[in-house]
Design a protein around this motif. Structure first.
Motif, PDB file in Angstrom:
ATOM      1  N   VAL A 207       0.839  -1.199   0.000  1.00  0.00           N
ATOM      2  CA  VAL A 207       0.000   0.000   0.000  1.00  0.00           C
ATOM      3  C   VAL A 207       0.872   1.245   0.000  1.00  0.00           C
ATOM      4  O   VAL A 207       0.649   2.196  -0.764  1.00  0.00           O
ATOM      5  CB  VAL A 207      -0.945  -0.017   1.219  1.00  0.00           C
ATOM      6  N   VAL A 208       1.893   1.250   0.847  1.00  0.00           N
ATOM      7  CA  VAL A 208       2.789   2.409   0.923  1.00  0.00           C
ATOM      8  C   VAL A 208       3.506   2.620  -0.407  1.00  0.00           C
ATOM      9  O   VAL A 208       3.588   3.749  -0.913  1.00  0.00           O
ATOM     10  CB  VAL A 208       3.789   2.216   2.072  1.00  0.00           C
ATOM     11  N   ASP A 209       4.012   1.554  -1.006  1.00  0.00           N
ATOM     12  CA  ASP A 209       4.755   1.676  -2.266  1.00  0.00           C
ATOM     13  C   ASP A 209       3.868   2.233  -3.381  1.00  0.00           C
ATOM     14  O   ASP A 209       4.299   3.082  -4.175  1.00  0.00           O
ATOM     15  CB  ASP A 209       5.322   0.319  -2.681  1.00  0.00           C
ATOM     16  N   ARG A 210       2.632   1.757  -3.447  1.00  0.00           N
ATOM     17  CA  ARG A 210       1.761   2.226  -4.530  1.00  0.00           C
ATOM     18  C   ARG A 210       1.383   3.694  -4.336  1.00  0.00           C
ATOM     19  O   ARG A 210       1.358   4.468  -5.300  1.00  0.00           O
ATOM     20  CB  ARG A 210       0.514   1.363  -4.593  1.00  0.00           C
ATOM     21  N   LEU A 211       1.105   4.104  -3.108  1.00  0.00           N
ATOM     22  CA  LEU A 211       0.766   5.502  -2.864  1.00  0.00           C
ATOM     23  C   LEU A 211       1.944   6.418  -3.177  1.00  0.00           C
ATOM     24  O   LEU A 211       1.769   7.516  -3.730  1.00  0.00           O
ATOM     25  CB  LEU A 211       0.326   5.686  -1.417  1.00  0.00           C
ATOM     26  N   LEU A 212       3.152   5.983  -2.825  1.00  0.00           N
ATOM     27  CA  LEU A 212       4.322   6.800  -3.140  1.00  0.00           C
ATOM     28  C   LEU A 212       4.540   6.915  -4.649  1.00  0.00           C
ATOM     29  O   LEU A 212       4.912   7.983  -5.156  1.00  0.00           O
ATOM     30  CB  LEU A 212       5.562   6.203  -2.475  1.00  0.00           C
ATOM     31  N   GLU A 213       4.292   5.827  -5.385  1.00  0.00           N
ATOM     32  CA  GLU A 213       4.448   5.876  -6.832  1.00  0.00           C
ATOM     33  C   GLU A 213       3.408   6.788  -7.473  1.00  0.00           C
ATOM     34  O   GLU A 213       3.723   7.555  -8.395  1.00  0.00           O
ATOM     35  CB  GLU A 213       4.342   4.465  -7.413  1.00  0.00           C
ATOM     36  N   ASP A 214       2.164   6.737  -6.966  1.00  0.00           N
ATOM     37  CA  ASP A 214       1.127   7.648  -7.474  1.00  0.00           C
ATOM     38  C   ASP A 214       1.497   9.100  -7.195  1.00  0.00           C
ATOM     39  O   ASP A 214       1.288   9.990  -8.027  1.00  0.00           O
ATOM     40  CB  ASP A 214      -0.220   7.318  -6.831  1.00  0.00           C
ATOM     41  N   ARG A 215       2.060   9.323  -6.013  1.00  0.00           N
ATOM     42  CA  ARG A 215       2.459  10.681  -5.660  1.00  0.00           C
ATOM     43  C   ARG A 215       3.613  11.156  -6.542  1.00  0.00           C
ATOM     44  O   ARG A 215       3.671  12.330  -6.947  1.00  0.00           O
ATOM     45  CB  ARG A 215       2.878  10.710  -4.190  1.00  0.00           C
ATOM     46  N   ARG A 216       4.546  10.255  -6.863  1.00  0.00           N
ATOM     47  CA  ARG A 216       5.667  10.607  -7.734  1.00  0.00           C
ATOM     48  C   ARG A 216       5.175  11.040  -9.116  1.00  0.00           C
ATOM     49  O   ARG A 216       5.614  12.045  -9.666  1.00  0.00           O
ATOM     50  CB  ARG A 216       6.628   9.423  -7.843  1.00  0.00           C
ATOM     51  N   ARG A 217       4.261  10.247  -9.694  1.00  0.00           N
ATOM     52  CA  ARG A 217       3.740  10.600 -11.022  1.00  0.00           C
ATOM     53  C   ARG A 217       3.026  11.946 -10.998  1.00  0.00           C
ATOM     54  O   ARG A 217       3.119  12.734 -11.938  1.00  0.00           O
ATOM     55  CB  ARG A 217       2.786   9.497 -11.508  1.00  0.00           C
ATOM     56  N   GLU A 218       2.319  12.223  -9.909  1.00  0.00           N
ATOM     57  CA  GLU A 218       1.593  13.483  -9.801  1.00  0.00           C
ATOM     58  C   GLU A 218       2.551  14.671  -9.771  1.00  0.00           C
ATOM     59  O   GLU A 218       2.302  15.703 -10.411  1.00  0.00           O
ATOM     60  CB  GLU A 218       0.737  13.462  -8.537  1.00  0.00           C
ATOM     61  N   LEU A 219       3.656  14.533  -9.017  1.00  0.00           N
ATOM     62  CA  LEU A 219       4.596  15.649  -8.906  1.00  0.00           C
ATOM     63  C   LEU A 219       5.419  15.843 -10.177  1.00  0.00           C
ATOM     64  O   LEU A 219       5.714  16.974 -10.576  1.00  0.00           O
ATOM     65  CB  LEU A 219       5.527  15.422  -7.708  1.00  0.00           C
ATOM     66  N   LEU A 220       5.818  14.748 -10.819  1.00  0.00           N
ATOM     67  CA  LEU A 220       6.637  14.866 -12.034  1.00  0.00           C
ATOM     68  C   LEU A 220       5.832  15.288 -13.256  1.00  0.00           C
ATOM     69  O   LEU A 220       6.408  15.549 -14.313  1.00  0.00           O
ATOM     70  CB  LEU A 220       7.344  13.536 -12.319  1.00  0.00           C
ATOM     71  N   ALA A 221       4.516  15.366 -13.122  1.00  0.00           N
ATOM     72  CA  ALA A 221       3.694  15.789 -14.258  1.00  0.00           C
ATOM     73  C   ALA A 221       3.926  17.244 -14.635  1.00  0.00           C
ATOM     74  O   ALA A 221       3.572  17.668 -15.737  1.00  0.00           O
ATOM     75  CB  ALA A 221       2.213  15.566 -13.945  1.00  0.00           C
TER      76      ALA A 221
END
Length: 483
Positions: free
Chosen positions: A213-227
Motif C-alpha cells: 500500500v505504501v509503495d503504490r501511494l508513493l508511486e502515485d504521488r511521484r507521477r503526480e509531482l513529475l507531471a
C-alpha cells in the motif's frame, strides 16, 4: 507501576524468555521469590500462610502488582534495590492453587482479586515459573487487612490485625496512629467517592498498513509531482526553400535581420518562464520528499483510517449519594498505542482519500522570473490579528495526551457529577499499528475529585477493532476495509 511493566513480565514468561527479566529491580509493583522444598510459600506452616496473606494484602493496598516465583533477587553494592539475578524454575507440583486461594480467602479481608499463572520453562517442561497477579483495591474499599498476626515464635495469633502496604521494594505496616485515623474517619461517616468508568461508544482501532500500500501511494504521488516537468518537443522539420528568383545580397541580409529579431522575440518569453532549477534538480527534490513521506505515510494512514470509525467515548458514572466536584480521570495505556484529539471532520475533510501529505516541493516552473514578479507579499499583521481574536475567548478544555516510550497517558478535563449521574468524557482516537492479536486492551485509570479525599483506581478493558488498509485495483486512493 505501569500497565506495560506487568504486561512485559508476563509476556516474556509466556514467550519462554525468562533471561530477559534478569536485572529487573524489585519495586512497588513486583516482588521476586525463590521456591523452597515446599514451594514459594510453605503453606503447611503458620508463617508461610501469614507471608502469603501479607504479600497479597500489601499489593492490594498499593497499586496492585506481581509476585513472581522462580527468580533469585539480590542487591549489588552499586544498586539501590534488589533485582532479579538468576532464574530458578521449579516443579509445578509444589504449587496447589486451591490451597493458595483458601489461605487468601481465610486470612485477608475484604476479598482480593487474585490470578494465578503458570509458565513452563523452555529447557524442561516439568519445571516453570509461578506468578501471582494481585489487583489493587479501589480507594473506597481500602484497607485490606490480614485478620491474624504472627507471634515471635512463628504462630498465628487471633484477635489482632495487620495492615501491610507495598512501599518501593519493602512491605511496611500501617502504624497504630494511621489505623486509628482510618477507623475514626469511617465511624464519622465521611462520604466516599465511588465512580464507574465504561465504554459509551467506539473502540480502539488496530490499523494494519502493508508495504504494498505504501509503495503504490508513493508511486502515485511521484507521477503526480513529475507531471509538472515540460514534455519534450518534437523536432521541427527544416523549412523548405521557396521556389522563385534568387535574392540579391542586400535582400538576403534584410531577411537575416528580420529572422534574428523574430528569434529574439521568441526567446524572451522562454527565458522569463524558465525555472531556476534543472529538471534533474527537481527530480532530486521529489526523491527527497518521497523518502520523507515513506517514513511518515504508515502513521498518516493509521490516523486517517482510525478517523473513519466512531471515536472512543468513555462514560463516567457517580455511584455515590453525594455530588462530586471536579472529577478528574487519568487513563494509562500501553505505549504501542497512540491517541489524538478527535474533532468532527467538516465536509470534504472526512473524505478518506485526502491524506495529510507533507508540503511538497514547489512544482516545476513555479520558480521562474515571471513567477517572482507576480508573487504577492505576505501580510505580517494577519497572524497577530487572528491570535488576538482567539485570545479574546477562552478555548474549551480538551484532554491532555502524553506519549512516551513506556506509556500513553490521557488526562481528561474535570467534570462535576450529581449523585448517581452520568457524564460522557471528551472523545479521543486511540489506535495501534496492527500488531496486536488481542481482542481488548487494558486501560488503567485513576479518578479523583476536589470535595472528597482519596482516589479510585480500576482497570477497564476496551474492545479492539482490527482494520486493514487496502487499495482498490482501479483507483489511486486506498479504501478502509474491516477484517
Amino acid at each position: 507501576m505501569t500497565a506495560e511493566s506487568r504486561d512485559r513480565i508476563i509476556a516474556l514468561l509466556a514467550r519462554q524468555q525468562p533471561k530477559a527479566i534478569l536485572g529487573t529491580p524489585e519495586a512497588e509493583w513486583v516482588d521476586f521469590k525463590t521456591a523452597g522444598p515446599n514451594g514459594p510459600y510453605d503453606l503447611g506452616t503458620d508463617k508461610g500462610k501469614f507471608e502469603l496473606a501479607k504479600d497479597v494484602a500489601a499489593f492490594a493496598n498499593t497499586r496492585g502488582g506481581l509476585i513472581v516465583c522462580g527468580f533469585r533477587a539480590k542487591r549489588r553494592p552499586t544498586d539501590l534495590h534488589e533485582a532479579a539475578q538468576k532464574e530458578i524454575p521449579f516443579a509445578k507440583r509444589l504449587v496447589n492453587t486451591d490451597t493458595y486461594k483458601e489461605v487468601i480467602t481465610e486470612y485477608v479481608r475484604p476479598l482480593i482479586d487474585v490470578s494465578f499463572l503458570w509458565f513452563e520453562d523452555a529447557s524442561d517442561p516439568d519445571l516453570g515459573y509461578f506468578v501471582i497477579e494481585v489487583q489493587a483495591l479501589p480507594e473506597s474499599k481500602r484497607w485490606a487487612l490480614v485478620v491474624k498476626t504472627l507471634s515471635e515464635d512463628g504462630r498465628l495469633v487471633k484477635g489482632g490485625v495487620a495492615v501491610p502496604r507495598r512501599h518501593s521494594d519493602k512491605t511496611p505496616y500501617l502504624t497504630a496512629d494511621e489505623v486509628y485515623q482510618a477507623v475514626n474517619a469511617g465511624l464519622r461517616g465521611e462520604p466516599e467517592m465511588a465512580v464507574d468508568l465504561a465504554v459509551a461508544t467506539g473502540s480502539v482501532s488496530d490499523v494494519e498498513v502493508t508495504d504494498s500500500v505504501v509503495d503504490r501511494l508513493l508511486e502515485d504521488r511521484r507521477r503526480e509531482l513529475l507531471a509538472s516537468l515540460p514534455r519534450r518537443k518534437a523536432e521541427e522539420s527544416p523549412r523548405r526553400q521557396r521556389e522563385g528568383l534568387a535574392l540579391s545580397g542586400s535582400e538576403k541580409q534584410f531577411l537575416h535581420e528580420v529572422q534574428r529579431l523574430r528569434d529574439l522575440h521568441d526567446l524572451v518569453p522562454t527565458m522569463m518562464s524558465r525555472d531556476s532549477r534543472t529538471p534533474q534538480q527537481y527530480r532530486a527534490e521529489v526523491d527527497a520528499y518521497l523518502e520523507k513521506c515513506g517514513r511518515q505515510l504508515p502513521s498518516m494512514l493509521r490516523r486517517t483510517w482510525a478517523q473513519q470509525g466512531a471515536p472512543l467515548v468513555l462514560r463516567l458514572a457517580n455511584r455515590s449519594d453525594v455530588m462530586l466536584y471536579q472529577v478528574e480521570v487519568i487513563a494509562t495505556v500501553s505505549p504501542e498505542y497512540t491517541a489524538v484529539l478527535w474533532f468532527p471532520p467538516p465536509g470534504a475533510a472526512s473524505d478518506p482519500a485526502k491524506l495529510p501529505w507533507p508540503e511538497p516541493p514547489a512544482p516545476y516552473g513555479s520558480k521562474s522570473l515571471v513567477a517572482s514578479l507576480y508573487a504577492q507579499p505576505k501580510l505580517s499583521w494577519g497572524p497577530a490579528i487572528a491570535a488576538a481574536a482567539v485570545g479574546q475567548r477562552s478555548a474549551p478544555k480538551r484532554p491532555l495526551i502524553r506519549q512516551s516510550e513506556d506509556r500513553l497517558v490521557i488526562k481528561f478535563p474535570p467534570v462535576d457529577l450529581r449523585a448517581h449521574a452520568r457524564a460522557a468524557l471528551d472523545p479521543v482516537l486511540v489506535y495501534g499499528d496492527g500488531s496486536s492479536a488481542e481482542d481488548s486492551v487494558a486501560v488503567h485509570w485513576t479518578a479523583t475529585c476536589t470535595n472528597l479525599k482519596g482516589r479510585q483506581q480500576e482497570i477497564l478493558h476496551i474492545p479492539v477493532h482490527p482494520l486493514s488498509v487496502t487499495l482498490s485495483p482501479d483507483a489511486d486512493v486506498p479504501e478502509p476495509e474491516s477484517e
